[in-house]
Write a protein that holds these residues in place. Sequence first.
Motif, mmCIF file in Angstrom:
data_model
loop_
_atom_site.group_PDB
_atom_site.id
_atom_site.type_symbol
_atom_site.label_atom_id
_atom_site.label_comp_id
_atom_site.label_asym_id
_atom_site.label_seq_id
_atom_site.Cartn_x
_atom_site.Cartn_y
_atom_site.Cartn_z
ATOM 1 N N ASN A 142 -5.726 -6.954 3.278
ATOM 2 C CA ASN A 142 -5.513 -7.588 2.202
ATOM 3 C C ASN A 142 -4.604 -6.817 1.118
ATOM 4 O OD1 ASN A 142 -7.126 -9.757 3.390
ATOM 5 N ND2 ASN A 142 -9.017 -8.654 2.805
ATOM 6 N N PRO A 143 -3.942 -7.752 0.412
ATOM 7 C CA PRO A 143 -3.001 -7.192 -0.876
ATOM 8 C C PRO A 143 -4.265 -6.968 -1.980
ATOM 9 C CG PRO A 143 -2.950 -9.536 -0.682
ATOM 10 C CD PRO A 143 -3.648 -9.079 0.438
ATOM 11 N N PRO A 144 -3.813 -6.263 -2.868
ATOM 12 C CA PRO A 144 -4.587 -5.823 -4.045
ATOM 13 C C PRO A 144 -4.835 -7.297 -4.559
ATOM 14 C CG PRO A 144 -2.907 -4.367 -3.906
ATOM 15 C CD PRO A 144 -2.745 -5.254 -2.883
ATOM 16 N N VAL A 145 -6.146 -7.548 -5.277
ATOM 17 C CA VAL A 145 -6.367 -8.587 -5.957
ATOM 18 C C VAL A 145 -5.528 -9.058 -7.160
ATOM 19 C CG1 VAL A 145 -8.303 -9.622 -7.555
ATOM 20 C CG2 VAL A 145 -8.799 -8.372 -5.484
ATOM 21 N N ASP A 146 -4.921 -7.869 -7.768
ATOM 22 C CA ASP A 146 -3.837 -8.213 -9.000
ATOM 23 C C ASP A 146 -2.779 -8.858 -8.685
ATOM 24 O OD1 ASP A 146 -5.671 -6.757 -10.710
ATOM 25 O OD2 ASP A 146 -4.623 -4.820 -10.630
ATOM 26 N N SER A 147 -2.223 -8.638 -7.466
ATOM 27 C CA SER A 147 -1.048 -9.314 -6.744
ATOM 28 C C SER A 147 -1.347 -10.708 -6.416
ATOM 29 C CB SER A 147 -0.392 -8.562 -5.578
ATOM 30 O OG SER A 147 -1.383 -8.662 -4.460
ATOM 31 N N ILE A 148 -2.490 -11.004 -5.987
ATOM 32 C CA ILE A 148 -3.019 -12.560 -5.772
ATOM 33 C C ILE A 148 -3.167 -13.163 -7.319
ATOM 34 C CG2 ILE A 148 -4.896 -13.790 -4.804
ATOM 35 C CD1 ILE A 148 -5.341 -11.722 -2.988
ATOM 36 N N THR A 149 -3.827 -12.742 -8.133
ATOM 37 C CA THR A 149 -4.190 -13.493 -9.305
ATOM 38 C C THR A 149 -3.242 -13.274 -10.459
ATOM 39 O OG1 THR A 149 -5.346 -11.455 -10.089
ATOM 40 C CG2 THR A 149 -6.669 -13.186 -8.967
ATOM 41 N N GLU A 150 -2.253 -12.559 -10.177
ATOM 42 C CA GLU A 150 -1.031 -12.123 -11.316
ATOM 43 C C GLU A 150 -0.204 -13.539 -11.483
ATOM 44 O OE1 GLU A 150 2.331 -9.075 -12.365
ATOM 45 O OE2 GLU A 150 1.879 -9.536 -10.263
ATOM 46 N N GLY A 151 -0.295 -14.013 -12.662
ATOM 47 C CA GLY A 151 0.459 -15.191 -13.059
ATOM 48 C C GLY A 151 -0.586 -16.383 -13.188
ATOM 49 N N LEU A 152 -1.678 -16.470 -12.764
ATOM 50 C CA LEU A 152 -2.657 -17.364 -12.630
ATOM 51 C C LEU A 152 -3.051 -17.876 -13.984
ATOM 52 C CD1 LEU A 152 -4.565 -16.922 -9.331
ATOM 53 C CD2 LEU A 152 -2.819 -18.485 -9.557
ATOM 54 N N ASP A 153 -3.069 -17.103 -14.897
ATOM 55 C CA ASP A 153 -3.447 -17.338 -16.229
ATOM 56 C C ASP A 153 -2.431 -18.007 -17.098
ATOM 57 O OD1 ASP A 153 -1.862 -15.333 -16.767
ATOM 58 O OD2 ASP A 153 -3.140 -14.058 -17.639
ATOM 59 N N GLY A 154 -1.072 -18.508 -16.418
ATOM 60 C CA GLY A 154 -0.312 -19.056 -17.034
ATOM 61 C C GLY A 154 0.978 -17.958 -17.544
ATOM 62 N N ALA A 155 0.610 -16.920 -17.471
ATOM 63 C CA ALA A 155 1.482 -15.739 -18.038
ATOM 64 C C ALA A 155 2.443 -15.577 -16.656
ATOM 65 C CB ALA A 155 0.681 -14.327 -18.472
ATOM 66 N N ALA A 156 3.609 -15.098 -17.114
ATOM 67 C CA ALA A 156 4.637 -14.964 -15.925
ATOM 68 C C ALA A 156 4.505 -13.645 -15.249
ATOM 69 C CB ALA A 156 6.161 -14.852 -16.610
ATOM 70 N N PRO A 157 4.482 -13.421 -13.945
ATOM 71 C CA PRO A 157 4.194 -12.142 -13.187
ATOM 72 C C PRO A 157 5.111 -11.103 -13.944
ATOM 73 C CG PRO A 157 4.755 -14.095 -11.818
ATOM 74 C CD PRO A 157 4.927 -14.521 -13.316
ATOM 75 N N LYS A 158 4.504 -9.965 -13.805
ATOM 76 C CA LYS A 158 5.298 -8.684 -14.401
ATOM 77 C C LYS A 158 6.089 -8.272 -13.410
ATOM 78 C CE LYS A 158 0.964 -7.496 -16.570
ATOM 79 N NZ LYS A 158 -0.429 -6.825 -16.172
ATOM 80 N N GLN A 159 7.297 -8.069 -13.611
ATOM 81 C CA GLN A 159 8.306 -7.736 -12.811
ATOM 82 C C GLN A 159 9.636 -6.765 -13.641
ATOM 83 O OE1 GLN A 159 10.387 -11.094 -10.815
ATOM 84 N NE2 GLN A 159 8.455 -11.458 -9.390
ATOM 85 N N THR A 160 10.283 -6.044 -12.834
ATOM 86 C CA THR A 160 11.185 -5.213 -13.582
ATOM 87 C C THR A 160 12.441 -5.095 -12.657
ATOM 88 O OG1 THR A 160 9.966 -3.138 -12.533
ATOM 89 C CG2 THR A 160 9.285 -3.553 -14.751
ATOM 90 N N GLY A 161 13.339 -4.701 -13.302
ATOM 91 C CA GLY A 161 14.641 -4.471 -12.601
ATOM 92 C C GLY A 161 15.144 -5.646 -11.665
ATOM 93 N N GLU A 162 15.417 -5.473 -10.661
ATOM 94 C CA GLU A 162 16.012 -6.411 -9.729
ATOM 95 C C GLU A 162 15.114 -7.614 -9.552
ATOM 96 O OE1 GLU A 162 19.000 -8.046 -7.288
ATOM 97 O OE2 GLU A 162 19.091 -6.392 -8.524
ATOM 98 N N GLY A 163 13.608 -7.187 -9.483
ATOM 99 C CA GLY A 163 13.054 -8.393 -9.485
ATOM 100 C C GLY A 163 12.955 -9.493 -10.545
ATOM 101 N N ASP A 164 13.216 -8.931 -11.587
ATOM 102 C CA ASP A 164 13.640 -9.906 -13.058
ATOM 103 C C ASP A 164 14.706 -10.696 -12.740
ATOM 104 O OD1 ASP A 164 11.355 -8.945 -14.510
ATOM 105 O OD2 ASP A 164 12.614 -7.464 -15.697
ATOM 106 N N ARG A 165 15.876 -9.903 -12.071
ATOM 107 C CA ARG A 165 17.121 -10.665 -11.867
ATOM 108 C C ARG A 165 16.882 -11.782 -10.948
ATOM 109 N NH1 ARG A 165 21.143 -10.187 -8.083
ATOM 110 N NH2 ARG A 165 23.081 -10.728 -8.686
ATOM 111 N N GLU A 166 16.189 -11.355 -9.930
ATOM 112 C CA GLU A 166 15.948 -12.238 -8.537
ATOM 113 C C GLU A 166 14.897 -13.587 -9.167
ATOM 114 O OE1 GLU A 166 14.003 -12.498 -4.372
ATOM 115 O OE2 GLU A 166 14.916 -10.734 -4.765
#
Length: 82
Positions: free
Chosen positions: A20-44
């Motif tokens: 199982n992945p960490p809970v943070d990666s599952i629930t990230e962004g569910l509160d309406g906030a954009a997922p946290k990404q940096t660098g190439e992830g932001d561009r993609e």
Amino acid sequence: MASSKNGDDQTLVAPAGGANPPVDSITEGLDGAAPKQTGEGDREQAIREAAYAAYERRGETEGNPEQDWLDAEAEVNARSGP
């Protein structure tokens, strides 16, 4: 270690250390906030959103997803500069 059979009667085994992945990666962004990404992830993510916007502008009808991606990539590159 958990195991089961798939449709081909092959034993499936969960990887050591937990499957199982960490809970943070599952629930990230569910509160309406954009997922946290940096660098190439932001561009993609920006390309993905621009390609989806093209799909929406087309009335959510079928088109050419590869061309939408290439157009979106060019748009993001133009916005971010060289």
